[in-house]
Scaffold this motif. Structure first.
Motif, PDB file in Angstrom:
ATOM      1  N   PHE A 105      15.408   2.671  -6.341  1.00  0.00           N
ATOM      2  CA  PHE A 105      14.825   1.735  -7.314  1.00  0.00           C
ATOM      3  C   PHE A 105      14.689   2.368  -8.693  1.00  0.00           C
ATOM      4  N   ALA A 157      -6.003  -5.206  -6.077  1.00  0.00           N
ATOM      5  CA  ALA A 157      -4.852  -4.908  -5.214  1.00  0.00           C
ATOM      6  C   ALA A 157      -4.201  -3.582  -5.593  1.00  0.00           C
ATOM      7  N   TYR A 158      -4.176  -3.280  -6.882  1.00  0.00           N
ATOM      8  CA  TYR A 158      -3.578  -2.015  -7.311  1.00  0.00           C
ATOM      9  C   TYR A 158      -4.362  -0.828  -6.783  1.00  0.00           C
ATOM     10  N   PRO A 161       5.605  -9.749 -15.668  1.00  0.00           N
ATOM     11  CA  PRO A 161       6.433  -9.945 -14.477  1.00  0.00           C
ATOM     12  C   PRO A 161       7.766  -9.204 -14.524  1.00  0.00           C
ATOM     13  N   VAL A 164       0.859  -1.186   0.000  1.00  0.00           N
ATOM     14  CA  VAL A 164       0.000   0.000   0.000  1.00  0.00           C
ATOM     15  C   VAL A 164       0.893   1.235   0.000  1.00  0.00           C
ATOM     16  N   VAL A 165       0.919   1.907  -1.121  1.00  0.00           N
ATOM     17  CA  VAL A 165       1.771   3.079  -1.260  1.00  0.00           C
ATOM     18  C   VAL A 165       1.015   4.317  -0.792  1.00  0.00           C
ATOM     19  N   PRO A 171       5.373  -6.963  -7.168  1.00  0.00           N
ATOM     20  CA  PRO A 171       4.800  -6.154  -6.090  1.00  0.00           C
ATOM     21  C   PRO A 171       5.743  -5.026  -5.666  1.00  0.00           C
ATOM     22  N   ASN A 172       7.039  -5.284  -5.676  1.00  0.00           N
ATOM     23  CA  ASN A 172       7.990  -4.240  -5.276  1.00  0.00           C
ATOM     24  C   ASN A 172       8.046  -3.103  -6.293  1.00  0.00           C
ATOM     25  N   SER A 173       8.135  -3.478  -7.573  1.00  0.00           N
ATOM     26  CA  SER A 173       8.253  -2.402  -8.560  1.00  0.00           C
ATOM     27  C   SER A 173       6.931  -1.649  -8.699  1.00  0.00           C
ATOM     28  N   ALA A 174       5.802  -2.357  -8.500  1.00  0.00           N
ATOM     29  CA  ALA A 174       4.496  -1.678  -8.584  1.00  0.00           C
ATOM     30  C   ALA A 174       4.434  -0.530  -7.593  1.00  0.00           C
ATOM     31  N   LYS A 175       5.034  -0.776  -6.437  1.00  0.00           N
ATOM     32  CA  LYS A 175       5.061   0.258  -5.406  1.00  0.00           C
ATOM     33  C   LYS A 175       5.705   1.545  -5.945  1.00  0.00           C
ATOM     34  N   TRP A 176       6.793   1.376  -6.678  1.00  0.00           N
ATOM     35  CA  TRP A 176       7.512   2.550  -7.169  1.00  0.00           C
ATOM     36  C   TRP A 176       6.797   3.207  -8.331  1.00  0.00           C
ATOM     37  N   ALA A 190      -3.672  -0.340  -3.245  1.00  0.00           N
ATOM     38  CA  ALA A 190      -2.313   0.154  -3.007  1.00  0.00           C
ATOM     39  C   ALA A 190      -2.146   1.612  -3.402  1.00  0.00           C
TER      40      ALA A 190
END
Lengths: 678, 313
Positions: free
Chosen positions: A166, B235-236, B207, A37-38, B212-217, B239
């Motif tokens: 990143f 989920a997006y 992929p 969750v950003v 999940p990590n890159s989606a955050k950025w 998030a």
């Protein structure tokens, strides 16, 4: 630089190792598993229309188009802000004037770490510890932000936010060369190892400064930034850095006989820092953040002046007669010589209490230690401890009304407990038009320098020869009351945003270095400077920003500040003389920056800056000046690398003006810049 | 020992039950779950309930986790009439086992499904995980009518869709900013570039591009620039994406039940060509919309404008 290269190579190896094979197609996991969750509701930024203050955000496109060499010069793009350079190795930025060589009333944070130095009562812009290339954006809170960031954010706060590691990969380098014999090389390596992303940036920079001074500088910087996110709810951040070199100092403004008592010399100044931060998402849309950082500032500036006979211009034989038997001698000096350490810990909890009610609150504690025998006239460290409690809440009364309230209560061992607070009401007259009424009161605790300075010259046998600068015994915090009316209007069809505010600020108990001619001075009866509450100042005016941005890389941004300052403050005692505060702020400040892609791969930008005449230091006036800056760049792709070559010309028309003071002639400056990403 | 015993017991049940169904002459199908529980079970529940509700003579359904699958037994007279594989692993294992039974793959990506089709073998059909591109761009038009520049980041798995994506965008007079990457390491800089050029970013499942990590950025970078992200899953949206059109496993269960019912009665156990999800939901993150100063219509209005079919209870 050699060492930086080796470390960067290590990163390539790590990156290559970590480059796992991904399946050649998406799976149900991509669609069904949680994404960290950003932007939880409690973590979302307030849109400008809901914020209790005006904020200028300078993004990467703006930073690039501005064609600046140093971070501080970006602040010219903030309405009502002024930037100047007392010397080639020193910069100052202030909001609504009222600053000297050091801007004591602005907080500067780099990724949440304050870089405000107790040594100077200001940030050291020449040694800020961030390469321009690593900056994602700069957010400037225009107006007192002490209720959120504490006493040092008295006039405003500048948040420099670096890029998440990143977002960059591999190697990047940028070289700049040009006027003032500038040599600037930045090398950056970024890589990841599993869920750990790391960036390492090295920088070497040197230039000769203005012709008139001994103000060249040479700087080496190495900064590491790592983010480790083991799962969707937790992230850990580590930053470590070193930035140090030699800086031309001395020949201070307003010092009589400066070439003899404060000669031009090289000081060795080193900064190092470490920061640890943990963020975790809690149930019920809450977030907890804990951070600790340590700054260390180590300066070596020992020098000798003299002999006394040459300073005061008498034959050596007369010295013992004039000075109570003291022989003619050289004297030990060292204004900047000392070690400052700061430890700061903070906990912050953000929570959504109701869908329309958010709260962030936290606690912090800080210890400053500064050892500087020359400035404080004592061999041990001056220690200052402070604690703080802060909160800010936003309540959306209806779709048209947003209330913001916040406060910070700070406790300082010497000055007791004080609270800075703010209240704002935003009214959305339409979906795109907002009116804001805000009031705040802020308290600025005197800095360690202001509170504890005890600067005197001693003979070699320890007897005091001359009193220079002291703190008044009855020094009190400065107080500021601010009232403002803001108007924000968006015209999405034209891609235009207009942000304006009219304000009135009352500053009480302004701390100034007052020359007291009757200060008991044993031999040199010229009195001393006393840091004391010297008067009250009222400022009123208008800040305006209009931003037209049809495309991310095509924009024009216009900033205007109008200021009227009234009031006076003590400049000398015995006899008393007052300084007219209105001289210390420019009536008009203007900046315009336009950027556009010109043709295939070529971008151009043009900046215009105007600052009305203002007095920075009590003894000198800076005349009004116009300046045009231009930048032309060309992108290229070669051998798998992308890059850019740019030509930057500052002060295109060569309208030579005195920057901060008349001897600092800012002539046309030309730079060539080359960068490459591998 | 207990594992061995339970495996033997299960094998015995399967062994004895299959001829029993055959003897009763009742149609028998297998739902093969990649794993027990979670979304797989959610699909199976939706599928079975809808099948029983829609058909007077529903086939008997064996819900079997992949670890208990006995492909070697599903041959000849013991073979089920159809297999519904749920998830990527179940589809892949069934493909490798070369089971000659009509197969419907669900919860599989289009690229995965297409990589497992043998020439001349028309036995396997699918309901893709992805939404059709037209539907996704329709969503953008509905919730971001002022956006004209849309960014997408493609990787090795999604590159083949570039043409289709461009077509769908062009039909809606949207200018597409495409950045292709081949290594996960390039994702961060691709996000920065695309966000800088766009007024909205459409996240595309790949992929290499989005973990999940890159989606955050991606969400972080876009948000800092005030650029909304359109995700491809619930989920997006949770998030921090502005909105998503997505299909729940249960909704896929409904569609699969309809395809199985059709196959049973109309087409002689052939499933026809693979299809995109028919039923779908829309999620909008209202907090993000407010923070980005966007006025987004109510979920139901958006859904209606996207011509979502009604699912009768």
């Amino acid at each position: 630089m050699h060492r930086i290269g080796v470390v960067c190579c290590l990163f390539t190896a790590v990156t290559a190792f970590a480059d796992n094979e991904s399946p050649p197609y998406a799976t149900e996991a991509d669609f069904l598993t949680d994404v960290p969750v950003v932007l939880s509701a409690s973590r979302l930024k307030q849109p400008a229309a809901d914020a209790p203050v005006s904020i200028t955000v300078l993004d990467r496109e703006t930073i690039r188009a501005a064609g600046v060499i140093d971070v501080v010069d970006l602040l010219q793009l903030v309405p009502g802000m002024q930037v100047a350079h007392p010397s080639g190795a020193q910069s100052v930025a202030t909001y609504h004037g009222l600053a000297e060589e050091f801007s004591r009333r602005l907080q500067v944070l780099v990724d949440g770490r304050s870089v405000y130095l107790p040594v100077n009562s200001s940030p050291d812009w020449s040694n800020i510890g961030v390469a321009l290339d690593d900056i994602e954006r700069v957010e400037i809170v225009q107006g007192s932000n002490a209720p959120a960031y504490g006493s040092n954010a008295f006039f405003g706060a500048i948040n420099i936010i670096t890029r998440a590691p990143f977002l960059d990969r591999g190697f990047y380098t940028r070289a700049t060369a040009g006027s003032l014999d500038l040599r600037n090389l930045v090398v950056r390596g970024t890589g990841s190892l599993g869920k750990l992303d790391t960036r390492l940036t090295g920088q070497f920079r040197s230039d000769d400064g203005f012709d008139a001074h001994h103000d060249s500088k040479m700087l080496r910087m190495l900064g590491l930034s790592s983010v480790y996110a083991p799962d969707a709810n937790n992230s850990y951040e580590l930053q470590l850095g070193y930035s140090g070199g030699t800086f031309g100092v001395g020949e201070s403004v307003g010092v009589d006989n400066a070439d003899k008592v404060d000669p031009g010399r090289d000081a060795k100044i080193e900064m190092s820092w470490g920061l640890l931060r943990w963020r975790t998402i809690l149930p019920e849309d809450a977030e907890l953040q804990v951070q600790y950082y340590r700054n260390r500032h180590d300066a070596q500036d020992r020098f000798r002046i003299g002999p006394i006979s040459s300073i005061i211009g008498v034959p050596p034989g007369l010295v013992p007669i004039l000075l109570g038997g003291e022989p003619d001698q050289y004297l030990e000096r060292g204004m900047y010589d000392g070690v400052a350490k700061r430890d700061d810990a903070e906990l912050q909890h953000t929570v959504t209490l109701l869908p329309e009610w958010r709260l962030v609150w936290g606690l912090g504690a800080r210890i400053e230690r500064y050892t500087n025998p020359m400035v404080y006239d004592r061999d041990d460290a001056v220690i200052e401890q402070s604690q703080r409690l802060f909160w800010h809440t936003e309540w959306r009364g209806s779709s048209a009304l947003v209330f913001n309230a916040g406060a910070m209560t700070e406790h300082n061992g010497d000055f007791g407990t004080h609270t800075s607070s703010r209240l704002a009401l935003n009214y959305h007259a339409t979906a795109r038009q907002t009116f804001r009424v805000a009031a705040s009161r802020a308290v600025r605790m005197p800095s360690m320098f202001e509170n504890s300075v005890n600067l005197r010259v001693r003979f070699n046998d320890g007897i005091v020869a001359d009193e220079i600068t002291h703190s008044a015994d009855d020094l009190e915090p400065e107080r500021l009351r601010t009232y403002e009316l803001g108007y924000l209007s968006e015209f999405p069809q034209w891609r235009v945003v207009l942000d304006a505010k009219v304000y009135r600020e009352y500053l009480y108990g302004l701390i100034n270095a007052v020359t007291d001619y009757f200060y008991p001075d044993p031999y040199v009866h010229n009195g001393a400077l006393v840091l004391q509450n010297a008067g009250d100042v009222r400022t009123q005016g208008l800040d305006l920003r209009v931003n037209w941005r049809p495309q991310p890389k095509r924009f024009v941004t216009f900033q205007y500040g109008y200021e009227e300052v009234s009031g006076q403050y003590l400049r000398t005692r015995n006899p008393d003389a007052y300084e007219d505060a209105s001289l210390h702020a420019p009536r008009h400040t203007v900046s315009v920056l336009g950027a556009t892609p010109l043709f295939a791969g070529v971008d151009g930008s043009l900046g215009y800056y105007f600052v009305d005449k203002m007095r920075w230091n009590d003894v000198i006036d800076a005349q009004s000046h116009h300046r045009f800056d231009a930048r032309l760049s060309h992108d290229f792709v070669a051998y798998g690398a992308t890059g850019e070559i740019a030509l930057i010309v500052q002060n295109v028309t060569d309208s030579q003006y005195g920057d901060f003071r008349s001897e600092n002639l800012f002539a046309r400056r030309t730079y060539v810049q080359f960068n490459m990403q591998l | 020992m207990r594992n061995v015993r339970s495996t033997i017991a299960l094998a015995l049940i399967i062994f004895f039950s299959c001829p029993l169904y055959g003897a009763l002459d009742r149609e028998h199908i297998v739902v093969l779950l990649s794993e027990e529980g979670g979304a797989y079970r959610e699909f199976a529940d939706g599928f079975v309930s809808r099948l029983n509700a829609d058909l007077a003579d529903p086939p008997s359904v064996d819900v079997v986790p992949l670890k208990d699958a006995r492909f070697d037994k599903w041959r000849g007279s013991a073979a089920p009439r159809a297999i519904v594989t749920v998830g990527t692993r179940a589809a892949q294992e069934t493909y490798i086992a070369n089971v000659a039974v009509p197969t419907l793959r669900v919860l599989v990506a289009r690229a995965a499904h297409e990589s497992w089709n043998r020439p001349g073998n028309n036995n396997a059909s699918a309901i893709f995980l992805e939404q059709p591109w037209d539907r996704q761009f329709d969503l953008i038009k509905r919730i971001l009518p002022a956006a004209h520049h849309v960014g997408v980041i493609l990787g090795p798995a999604s590159r083949q869709d570039a043409h289709e994506i461009k077509r769908a965008a062009a039909q809606r007079e949207l200018t597409l900013h495409v950045r292709e990457i081949s290594r996960a390491d390039d994702a961060g800089s691709a996000f920065t570039d695309v966000v800088a050029d766009s007024e909205a970013v459409l996240a595309i499942p790949d992929p290499v591009v989005l973990s999940p990590n890159s989606a955050k950025w991606l969400l972080y970078t876009a948000y800092q620039r005030g650029i909304p992200v359109i995700g491809f899953s619930r989920a997006y949206v949770n998030a921090g994406a502005l909105g998503s059109v997505y299909t729940t496993p249960e909704q896929i269960g409904f569609q699969a039940a309809r395809l199985v019912a059709n196959a049973m009665h109309d087409t002689g156990w052939t499933f026809g060509p693979a299809v995109y999800p028919e039923y779908f939901s829309v999620a909008i993150n209202r907090s993000v919309a407010r923070s980005l100063r966007l006025e987004v219509p109510a979920d139901e209005d958006v859904l209606r404008k996207l011509n979502a079919p009604e699912v009768s209870p």
